[in-house]
Design an enzyme around this catalytic site. Structure first.
Site, mmCIF file in Angstrom:
data_model
loop_
_atom_site.group_PDB
_atom_site.id
_atom_site.type_symbol
_atom_site.label_atom_id
_atom_site.label_comp_id
_atom_site.label_asym_id
_atom_site.label_seq_id
_atom_site.Cartn_x
_atom_site.Cartn_y
_atom_site.Cartn_z
ATOM 1 C CE LYS A 26 -3.786 2.052 2.718
ATOM 2 N NZ LYS A 26 -4.688 1.832 3.888
ATOM 3 C CB SER A 100 -7.744 3.656 2.921
ATOM 4 O OG SER A 100 -6.921 3.087 3.920
ATOM 5 C CB SER A 124 -8.200 0.561 5.716
ATOM 6 O OG SER A 124 -8.878 1.781 5.880
#
Length: 526
Positions: A26, A100, A124
């Site tokens: 990420k 996210s 997330s």
């Protein structure tokens, strides 16, 4: 479907427990020489180092393939708040991927990598797992270091892992979990003793107000729960009330502290992220402490729950929105997605999300197990049983080995322990009778020797690692004179194995520094 922000050339994998496995990162987690944008294209500076957790995975043989898309500054559960585009669910081009950690979940579900790193502050690491039919482990807070991670809400942030199976997620999780002295929120946790006999699985005692397709899948999930243990209906009101706290009071102000200076009127800033987080700038100290007080009250109300059950089963979300629904109501839809996830880090719980029964329209339906901190292995094993995989065998006790220098976490020879399956058990000091000397050689390192009567001071700082018994012989073969492995007494009187030497075979005495790290920090070795 914009998943990747940056791809990198794969490197030759190192030997280790994750040898040759590929992973994505990420883009709020540092990968050396690649900018960490956090979803903001103005952030162009390449990372000077890897994040602690990325180094751990590479040392264990995993190969990073690149950085993935996310909700800007990890603020969102929808996956649409990115200037790089909005990934959609692998199962439907009309439905959101969840955020996210949107790109990481999609990359795993689409089979582009074996596993991927995300973060989870409000859900997330679980919402995108649910929306893409994969596994997402949210560790206990502090179990996985956040050094090298752009903070969203620093006291709550957790690095998570996505995979298509519980086994793969577990293998990565085991490598990721390590104490990091450089991370002030890192902590050493002793895994809780696994319950004996049939486990008690809590389920909500009242309807949850899910959308009709989710409701049907949840009913099937409740029927399946019986294979995990005894199903116990419980009141989750206090947990749901806790979830409402996350985007108010101290934690919204903490987001403003983390990246509020980035939320100017530049078009690169997502307007929804700006609108949410700017409210944190106006919160007062008295409102902050009121939030802490309210959380303490709710935490106390939830404590009896964990005397009634061993784990709690919940849906991950109450619905699976479309991209159009999020566009029409970006804040409202996002808020509803956090109803069953926001409270987990506030209450210091661990969690794992995994596929439940599919919805009748073919979209995946995710469920999650929650438990108190330190119970990570317990809920991972329960998820493995649900998914038809085998839980892990109880870990062997292993041998406690104290290290004081080059084998410490982050030091050059630490990999000799990690690749043998050793895990950090705890930090300690030696008894007061030990002195520390520099051992000359191509790689400077310390040696400890005991004196009588004891010298002044508090003893020497050490890390105590748990080394699998079968690995001891191989490890001993790497130790060259004047160092040797022998009995070493800790400050509390416990005796473990440790590095010792004879004082007449070494150089400068550095006992006064109290630790090898202090000696290095003083600049004595260049």
């Amino acid at each position: 479907m914009t998943v990747w922000i940056t791809r990198v050339d794969p490197t030759e994998p190192r030997p280790g427990p994750l040898h040759g496995m590929t992973f994505a990162i990420k883009d709020n987690i540092d990968l050396y020489a690649v900018p960490t944008t956090a979803g903001d294209p103005r952030n162009t500076m390449p990372a000077a180092t890897n994040a602690f957790v990325v180094d751990r995975l590479i040392e264990a043989g995993a190969v990073p393939l690149g950085k993935t898309n996310l909700d800007q500054y990890a603020t969102g559960l929808v996956g649409t708040r990115s200037p790089y585009g909005a990934p959609h669910s692998v199962f439907s081009e009309h439905h959101i991927s969840g955020g996210s950690s949107a790109g990481s979940a999609v990359a795993v579900s689409a089979g582009e990598v074996d596993f991927a790193l995300g973060t989870d502050t409000a859900g997330s690491g679980r919402v995108p797992a649910a929306f893409n039919g994969i596994v997402g482990i949210k560790p206990s807070k502090g179990l996985v270091s956040t050094s090298g991670v752009v903070p969203a809400c620093r006291s709550l942030d957790c690095v998570t892992v996505f995979a298509r199976t519980v086994d793969t997620a577990r293998r990565a999780f085991e490598v990721m979990s390590a104490y990091d002295p450089a991370d002030p929120y890192s902590r050493q946790l002793t895994p809780a003793t696994q319950p004996t006999g049939t486990q008690r699985i809590g389920v909500p005692d009242k309807p949850l107000g899910l959308d009709p397709l989710h409701e049907q899948a949840w009913a099937e999930a409740l029927d399946q729960a019986a294979k995990l243990g005894d199903v116990v209906p419980v009141d989750i009101t206090a947990l749901l009330e806790t979830a409402d706290l996350l985007y108010s009071g101290p934690w919204l102000a903490e987001r403003w502290l983390a990246f509020g200076d980035k939320l100017d009127d530049d078009p690169a800033v997502d307007p929804t992220v700006r609108a949410i987080v700017r409210k944190g700038a106006a919160l007062t100290a008295s409102e902050t402490f009121a939030g802490f007080d309210r959380l303490a009250e709710l935490r106390r109300r939830t404590e009896p729950l964990w005397t009634e059950i061993d784990a709690l089963l919940l849906p991950v979300t109450e619905t699976h929105p479309t991209l159009a629904e999020v566009a029409a109501d970006p804040i409202g839809v996002n808020s509803r997605l956090g109803r069953f996830t926001n409270m987990v880090n506030l209450l210091d719980l661990c969690a794992i999300a995994f596929p439940g029964p599919a919805r009748t329209d073919g979209l995946p339906f995710g469920v999650q197990l929650l438990a108190p901190a330190d119970h990570d292995h317990q809920i991972i094993d329960l998820a493995a049983v649900w998914c038809g995989e085998q839980p892990t065998a109880p870990p062997t006790p292993g041998i406690l080995l104290a290290v004081a220098g080059a084998h410490l976490s982050g030091q050059p020879l630490n990999n000799d322990l990690v690749l043998r399956g050793a895990t950090l058990a705890f930090e300690a000091r030696t008894a007061r009778g030990y002195r520390m000397f520099v051992v000359p050689g191509p790689l400077p390192r310390p040696g400890l020797t005991r004196t009588t009567p004891p010298v002044d001071g508090l003893g020497i700082e050490v890390e105590v690692w748990r080394l699998p018994t079968e690995e001891l012989g191989g490890f001993l073969s790497t130790i060259a004179p004047p160092l040797a492995i022998g009995p070493l007494e800790l400050a509390d009187g416990t005796e473990v194995l440790g590095f010792v030497c004879t004082a007449d075979a070494v150089g400068e005495e550095i006992t006064a520094y109290g630790s090898w790290r202090n000696y290095l920090a003083a600049g004595s070795i260049v």
